[in-house]
Write an enzyme that holds these catalytic residues in place. Sequence first.
Site, PDB file in Angstrom:
ATOM      1  N   THR A  28       0.821  -1.224   0.000  1.00  0.00           N
ATOM      2  CA  THR A  28       0.000   0.000   0.000  1.00  0.00           C
ATOM      3  C   THR A  28       0.848   1.265   0.000  1.00  0.00           C
ATOM      4  OG1 THR A  28      -1.747  -1.161   1.163  1.00  0.00           O
ATOM      5  CG2 THR A  28      -1.762   1.213   1.357  1.00  0.00           C
ATOM      6  N   ASP A  71       1.281  -6.975  -4.230  1.00  0.00           N
ATOM      7  CA  ASP A  71       0.558  -7.017  -2.955  1.00  0.00           C
ATOM      8  C   ASP A  71       1.256  -8.128  -2.170  1.00  0.00           C
ATOM      9  OD1 ASP A  71      -1.404  -8.076  -0.989  1.00  0.00           O
ATOM     10  OD2 ASP A  71      -2.731  -6.601  -1.906  1.00  0.00           O
ATOM     11  N   SER A  72       1.536  -7.882  -0.903  1.00  0.00           N
ATOM     12  CA  SER A  72       2.354  -8.865  -0.185  1.00  0.00           C
ATOM     13  C   SER A  72       1.626 -10.176   0.077  1.00  0.00           C
ATOM     14  CB  SER A  72       2.901  -8.275   1.115  1.00  0.00           C
ATOM     15  OG  SER A  72       1.913  -8.232   2.104  1.00  0.00           O
ATOM     16  N   SER A  73       0.339 -10.241  -0.211  1.00  0.00           N
ATOM     17  CA  SER A  73      -0.355 -11.533  -0.118  1.00  0.00           C
ATOM     18  C   SER A  73       0.181 -12.498  -1.165  1.00  0.00           C
ATOM     19  CB  SER A  73      -1.858 -11.359  -0.336  1.00  0.00           C
ATOM     20  OG  SER A  73      -2.334 -10.372   0.516  1.00  0.00           O
ATOM     21  N   THR A 103       1.966  -4.782   4.300  1.00  0.00           N
ATOM     22  CA  THR A 103       1.909  -5.156   5.720  1.00  0.00           C
ATOM     23  C   THR A 103       1.408  -6.585   5.949  1.00  0.00           C
ATOM     24  OG1 THR A 103      -0.301  -4.184   5.882  1.00  0.00           O
ATOM     25  CG2 THR A 103       1.554  -2.802   6.550  1.00  0.00           C
ATOM     26  N   ASP A 104       0.615  -7.103   4.995  1.00  0.00           N
ATOM     27  CA  ASP A 104      -0.084  -8.371   5.264  1.00  0.00           C
ATOM     28  C   ASP A 104       0.865  -9.517   5.614  1.00  0.00           C
ATOM     29  OD1 ASP A 104      -2.488  -7.148   4.906  1.00  0.00           O
ATOM     30  OD2 ASP A 104      -2.821  -7.886   2.876  1.00  0.00           O
ATOM     31  N   GLN A 290      -1.963 -20.083  19.997  1.00  0.00           N
ATOM     32  CA  GLN A 290      -2.823 -19.130  19.286  1.00  0.00           C
ATOM     33  C   GLN A 290      -2.791 -17.759  19.951  1.00  0.00           C
ATOM     34  OE1 GLN A 290      -6.826 -20.730  18.920  1.00  0.00           O
ATOM     35  NE2 GLN A 290      -6.049 -22.640  18.061  1.00  0.00           N
ATOM     36  N   CYS A 291      -2.344 -17.707  21.220  1.00  0.00           N
ATOM     37  CA  CYS A 291      -2.289 -16.414  21.916  1.00  0.00           C
ATOM     38  C   CYS A 291      -1.109 -15.601  21.389  1.00  0.00           C
ATOM     39  CB  CYS A 291      -2.070 -16.617  23.413  1.00  0.00           C
ATOM     40  SG  CYS A 291      -3.400 -17.491  24.211  1.00  0.00           S
TER      41      CYS A 291
HETATM   42  N1  ASP Z   1      -2.537  -5.995   0.940  1.00  0.00           N
HETATM   43  C1  ASP Z   1      -1.474  -5.042   1.184  1.00  0.00           C
HETATM   44  C2  ASP Z   1      -0.172  -5.797   1.186  1.00  0.00           C
HETATM   45  O1  ASP Z   1       0.151  -6.448   2.124  1.00  0.00           O
HETATM   46  C3  ASP Z   1      -1.703  -4.339   2.453  1.00  0.00           C
HETATM   47  C4  ASP Z   1      -0.616  -3.360   2.814  1.00  0.00           C
HETATM   48  O2  ASP Z   1       0.277  -3.046   2.089  1.00  0.00           O
HETATM   49  O3  ASP Z   1      -0.663  -2.860   3.921  1.00  0.00           O
HETATM   50  O4  ASP Z   1       0.548  -5.734   0.209  1.00  0.00           O
END
Ligand code: ASP
Length: 353
Positions: A28, A71-73, A103-104, A290-291
């Site tokens: 992003t 996109d980091s996904s 961020t993902d 999971q915590c």
């Molecule tokens: N979907 C975006 C990514 O991880 C979200 C971000 O950048 O914050 O690439």
Amino acid sequence: MIEVNPIEHFQFDGTPKAKVLIIYTGGTLGMDFNDSGSLVPCGFNQILERVPVLKELHVNISVISFKEPIDSSNVHIEHWQLLASLIYEHYENFDGFLILHGTDTMAYSASALSFMLEGVNKPIIFTGAQLPIASPRSDATENLVTSLEIAADKKNGKPIITEVCIFFNHVLLRGNRAKKVESQHFDAFESENYPILAEAGITIDYHWSYLKPYAKDFIRLNMEMDNNIVVLKLFPGLNQATAAGILLADTVKGVIIESYGSGNVPNEQWFLDILKESVRKGKIILNVSQCNGGRVMHGKYETSSELDKIGVISGHDLTSEAATAKMMYAMAQFPNLRDAKKCLRTPIRGEMN
Ligand code: ASP
């Protein structure tokens, strides 16, 4: 094959205090509006236009950008290998490294690089943003400028940060301790089990006692990662056939179990039998919680008392992200099962206590 643009250099007037290599992968942060008003990934030149203050930091910046920012996904092992090898290749020529990343999956990538690059003694900082740089209320400028300062910072001529970190929303976190915990507000990352390394206010305050000390070292690159693993998050109602399908699958060599609380699992016989069979078949089972905070303690409750006996490895206070990267690393680096298990039990990059 992931392609990158040729390296660009932005030399700033005066004597630079440091040289930083920025690797721009996408996410992003680096998005700008196109002619029809949609957000699209932009080049680093546009980022510089949006953040002219970068020129006042007295840092010589070089930039390598992905030809097609992602996109980091969509991050895959090949992206980690590319990032690790770019840093390795340019290691001697720069004082610090800044990776602009979505961020993902940032916590996974930061963890992976911490294992793939051994003997690091310079800052490797990941950052990104919740809002694109083109957006008036964006957090991108603050994250970018402060990360760059941290990547350039030295004390007595030596880098202050000597490891892979994430800087986000005023805080610097150890990369393999961080977790994305928020998708709406700006405080996207936390590190419940390890203190913040630095806080940025009027000044950048380093928390010296938690920093990895500088040590003259030789960087080593470990490129191989074995992704024949799976993460099984436990939930009430998990059925026997599904559990067996995952834990006994031929393609799976390692399983990370995300258990409850301090490492508890159902102690029904059918579940324990599947775990036993999985270990007997030579699979590695690593137990993380999971915590977000606290740690796995085998035997604290009856529901985890059998796990050591069965051969399930306690992941202590590892995050699931760090566990994923470490298991891929350990299985690739140590073909011998016993050595891979030993690696998983031992803290190697400050990822667990
Ligand atoms: N979907 C975006 C990514 O991880 C979200 C971000 O950048 O914050 O690439």
